[in-house]
Design an enzyme around this catalytic site. Structure first.
Site, PDB file in Angstrom:
ATOM      1  N   VAL A  12      31.272  13.001  19.360  1.00  0.00           N
ATOM      2  CA  VAL A  12      30.291  12.821  18.399  1.00  0.00           C
ATOM      3  C   VAL A  12      29.977  11.056  18.547  1.00  0.00           C
ATOM      4  O   VAL A  12      28.749  10.577  18.585  1.00  0.00           O
ATOM      5  CB  VAL A  12      30.810  12.801  17.074  1.00  0.00           C
ATOM      6  CG1 VAL A  12      29.697  12.440  16.017  1.00  0.00           C
ATOM      7  CG2 VAL A  12      30.949  14.455  16.917  1.00  0.00           C
ATOM      8  N   ASP A  31      37.173   2.179  22.620  1.00  0.00           N
ATOM      9  CA  ASP A  31      37.945   3.540  22.722  1.00  0.00           C
ATOM     10  C   ASP A  31      39.210   3.196  23.590  1.00  0.00           C
ATOM     11  O   ASP A  31      39.077   2.597  24.662  1.00  0.00           O
ATOM     12  CB  ASP A  31      36.812   4.434  23.334  1.00  0.00           C
ATOM     13  CG  ASP A  31      37.338   6.004  22.887  1.00  0.00           C
ATOM     14  OD1 ASP A  31      38.443   6.028  23.411  1.00  0.00           O
ATOM     15  OD2 ASP A  31      36.526   6.614  22.152  1.00  0.00           O
ATOM     16  N   THR A  35      41.386  10.516  24.138  1.00  0.00           N
ATOM     17  CA  THR A  35      41.028  11.919  23.924  1.00  0.00           C
ATOM     18  C   THR A  35      39.391  11.844  24.531  1.00  0.00           C
ATOM     19  O   THR A  35      38.718  12.585  24.788  1.00  0.00           O
ATOM     20  CB  THR A  35      40.734  12.257  22.541  1.00  0.00           C
ATOM     21  OG1 THR A  35      40.140  11.364  21.514  1.00  0.00           O
ATOM     22  CG2 THR A  35      42.122  12.739  22.274  1.00  0.00           C
ATOM     23  N   PHE A  69      34.512   6.165  14.555  1.00  0.00           N
ATOM     24  CA  PHE A  69      34.753   7.629  14.965  1.00  0.00           C
ATOM     25  C   PHE A  69      36.211   7.781  15.230  1.00  0.00           C
ATOM     26  O   PHE A  69      36.730   8.831  15.440  1.00  0.00           O
ATOM     27  CB  PHE A  69      33.771   7.904  16.178  1.00  0.00           C
ATOM     28  CG  PHE A  69      32.445   8.038  15.537  1.00  0.00           C
ATOM     29  CD1 PHE A  69      31.955   8.999  14.841  1.00  0.00           C
ATOM     30  CD2 PHE A  69      31.684   6.989  15.743  1.00  0.00           C
ATOM     31  CE1 PHE A  69      30.515   8.919  14.671  1.00  0.00           C
ATOM     32  CE2 PHE A  69      30.352   6.768  15.690  1.00  0.00           C
ATOM     33  CZ  PHE A  69      29.668   8.106  14.951  1.00  0.00           C
ATOM     34  N   TYR A 137      45.522  15.951   8.457  1.00  0.00           N
ATOM     35  CA  TYR A 137      44.561  15.507   9.022  1.00  0.00           C
ATOM     36  C   TYR A 137      43.318  15.358   8.008  1.00  0.00           C
ATOM     37  O   TYR A 137      42.696  14.282   7.954  1.00  0.00           O
ATOM     38  CB  TYR A 137      44.084  16.739  10.064  1.00  0.00           C
ATOM     39  CG  TYR A 137      42.218  16.299  10.374  1.00  0.00           C
ATOM     40  CD1 TYR A 137      41.870  15.118  11.142  1.00  0.00           C
ATOM     41  CD2 TYR A 137      41.078  17.286   9.913  1.00  0.00           C
ATOM     42  CE1 TYR A 137      40.505  14.834  11.214  1.00  0.00           C
ATOM     43  CE2 TYR A 137      40.090  16.988  10.371  1.00  0.00           C
ATOM     44  CZ  TYR A 137      39.678  15.926  10.918  1.00  0.00           C
ATOM     45  OH  TYR A 137      38.292  15.720  11.254  1.00  0.00           O
ATOM     46  N   PHE A 165      30.798  19.325   8.926  1.00  0.00           N
ATOM     47  CA  PHE A 165      31.338  20.641   8.984  1.00  0.00           C
ATOM     48  C   PHE A 165      31.370  21.041  10.127  1.00  0.00           C
ATOM     49  O   PHE A 165      32.147  20.546  10.985  1.00  0.00           O
ATOM     50  CB  PHE A 165      30.257  21.668   8.032  1.00  0.00           C
ATOM     51  CG  PHE A 165      30.308  21.436   6.751  1.00  0.00           C
ATOM     52  CD1 PHE A 165      30.922  22.581   5.816  1.00  0.00           C
ATOM     53  CD2 PHE A 165      30.032  20.209   5.955  1.00  0.00           C
ATOM     54  CE1 PHE A 165      31.415  22.119   4.345  1.00  0.00           C
ATOM     55  CE2 PHE A 165      30.483  19.954   4.731  1.00  0.00           C
ATOM     56  CZ  PHE A 165      30.997  20.959   3.777  1.00  0.00           C
ATOM     57  N   HIS A 188      37.002  24.407  18.802  1.00  0.00           N
ATOM     58  CA  HIS A 188      35.814  24.937  18.405  1.00  0.00           C
ATOM     59  C   HIS A 188      35.286  26.266  18.886  1.00  0.00           C
ATOM     60  O   HIS A 188      35.698  26.503  20.059  1.00  0.00           O
ATOM     61  CB  HIS A 188      34.630  23.760  18.497  1.00  0.00           C
ATOM     62  CG  HIS A 188      35.110  22.323  17.820  1.00  0.00           C
ATOM     63  ND1 HIS A 188      34.549  21.224  18.198  1.00  0.00           N
ATOM     64  CD2 HIS A 188      36.272  22.034  16.710  1.00  0.00           C
ATOM     65  CE1 HIS A 188      34.937  20.354  17.355  1.00  0.00           C
ATOM     66  NE2 HIS A 188      35.777  20.663  16.567  1.00  0.00           N
ATOM     67  N   ARG A 220      30.609  30.069   8.858  1.00  0.00           N
ATOM     68  CA  ARG A 220      30.759  28.470   8.996  1.00  0.00           C
ATOM     69  C   ARG A 220      29.088  27.972   9.112  1.00  0.00           C
ATOM     70  O   ARG A 220      28.456  28.733   9.463  1.00  0.00           O
ATOM     71  CB  ARG A 220      31.596  28.159  10.166  1.00  0.00           C
ATOM     72  CG  ARG A 220      33.184  28.655   9.958  1.00  0.00           C
ATOM     73  CD  ARG A 220      33.761  28.121   8.868  1.00  0.00           C
ATOM     74  NE  ARG A 220      35.042  28.109   8.834  1.00  0.00           N
ATOM     75  CZ  ARG A 220      35.801  29.210   7.927  1.00  0.00           C
ATOM     76  NH1 ARG A 220      34.994  29.825   7.220  1.00  0.00           N
ATOM     77  NH2 ARG A 220      36.959  29.430   7.840  1.00  0.00           N
ATOM     78  N   ARG A 280      43.957  34.095  10.062  1.00  0.00           N
ATOM     79  CA  ARG A 280      44.808  32.754  10.196  1.00  0.00           C
ATOM     80  C   ARG A 280      45.173  32.354   8.874  1.00  0.00           C
ATOM     81  O   ARG A 280      44.171  32.414   8.019  1.00  0.00           O
ATOM     82  CB  ARG A 280      44.137  31.821  11.089  1.00  0.00           C
ATOM     83  CG  ARG A 280      44.022  32.137  12.420  1.00  0.00           C
ATOM     84  CD  ARG A 280      43.575  30.833  13.207  1.00  0.00           C
ATOM     85  NE  ARG A 280      41.960  30.492  12.773  1.00  0.00           N
ATOM     86  CZ  ARG A 280      41.292  29.915  13.489  1.00  0.00           C
ATOM     87  NH1 ARG A 280      41.744  29.310  14.592  1.00  0.00           N
ATOM     88  NH2 ARG A 280      40.022  29.503  12.924  1.00  0.00           N
TER      89      ARG A 280
END
Length: 320
Positions: A12, A31, A35, A69, A137, A165, A188, A220, A280
């Site tokens: 993102v 950064d 990741t 971010f 988280y 979301f 995802h 979702r 889950r």
């Protein structure tokens, strides 16, 4: 404006940085590449490889705002290593905010999450609904939201938190650079389904078939990466001294796991086997956002809300 984008080599953050560059802003990406990917830093942006705890040295050069971010974002890892998430997400942000205060940087847009809500009481979810995160988280992100409110009141900071979301799809910059999901650990749904079509997985797992939804699988809300990125530019302009605003970001429509798989089959032309298993623990049946507040106050709306468009853009970014 001269802007710092922390975590701007991630999925993102890089797309937002690209839109900022396309709009003519002076962008620096910070950064640590734990990741992120160096080649995701947009052409035209400066790059500093460092932790957010080292942001003070960068901000001392004079900046108008920060888009934040940089964070750890794996729910399962947060449960296994909660101290890591508190140290990185909250501790790192506290260091960043103090550096902003010292260097008189007055506005921040924060990448928050729907995980702050936990198990929702209502659908669609409103910003005024209770926040009861069910994992470290979500709790660490909520703690940052709380801290931003305090900094706004104490130091006159202008802050906006955007609660995502499900982000999906790919973004293409004005220069043709493509920004897509490239997570080392992919959690995802859409990229995992597309991985089957690419031959990287044999099948996709569907967790639960007995939810109170039309086809029994979870529903979702998906928002296109391009729409999400655009919201950050609007949020940056909406930062007001002494105020912390919170907005949900979603399409306002829900799609079930089975619907997503069906659209991925249609787009890719691949059968994509699905293995249905047990639920889950902690998975709500439906998670859909109300984005009425950001539409009303900032004029944002999801312009690429069609699921087929989201999947097709994600597929075009990864297919041979």
């Amino acid at each position: 404006m001269k802007l710092l984008v922390t975590g701007g080599a991630g999925y993102v953050g890089s797309a937002v940085a690209a839109q900022l560059v396309d709009e003519g802003h002076d962008v620096t990406v910070l950064d640590d590449l734990s990741t992120g990917h160096a080649d995701a830093v947009p052409a035209g942006a400066s790059f500093v490889e460092a932790s957010i705890t080292e942001a003070g040295g960068v901000l001392s050069e004079g900046f108008d705002g920060v888009l934040h971010f940089a964070a750890r974002s794996l729910v399962g890892e947060s449960v296994a290593k909660p101290s890591l998430y508190w140290a990185s997400n909250l501790g790192g942000t506290l260091a960043l905010l103090e550096a902003m205060r010292v260097n008189d940087v007055r506005r921040i847009v924060f990448s928050s999450t729907a995980a702050t809500y936990g198990e929702p009481e209502n659908t669609p979810i409103l910003e005024t609904d209770p926040t009861r995160p069910t994992n470290p988280y979500g709790a660490s992100k909520l703690a940052v939201d709380t801290t931003l409110t305090a900094f706004a009141g104490l130091h006159g900071l202008g802050a906006v938190s955007l609660r995502y979301f499900n982000v999906a799809g790919a973004h293409t910059s004005a220069g043709g650079q493509v920004y897509r999901e490239r997570h080392a650990v992919e959690t995802h749904l859409i990229p995992n389904v597309l991985a089957v079509a690419l031959g990287a997985r044999e099948s996709v797992n569907v967790f639960g078939s007995d939810y109170p939804t039309p086809d029994g699988s979870c529903v979702r809300d998906y928002v296109h990466l391009t729409d999400l990125a655009r919201a950050h530019l609007l949020a940056l302009d909406a930062c007001r001294p002494g105020t912390h605003a919170i907005y949900n970001l979603g399409s306002g429509a829900g799609f079930s796991v089975q619907e997503v798989i069906a659209v991925c089959r249609e787009v890719t032309g691949h059968p994509i086997p699905a293995v249905v298993g047990d639920r889950r623990p902690g998975d709500p049946a439906v998670l859909v956002a109300s984005s009425d507040r950001i539409q009303r106050e900032l004029g944002w709306k999801a312009e690429h809300a069609d699921l087929r468009t989201i999947v097709a853009d994600a597929w075009a970014a990864v297919s041979p």
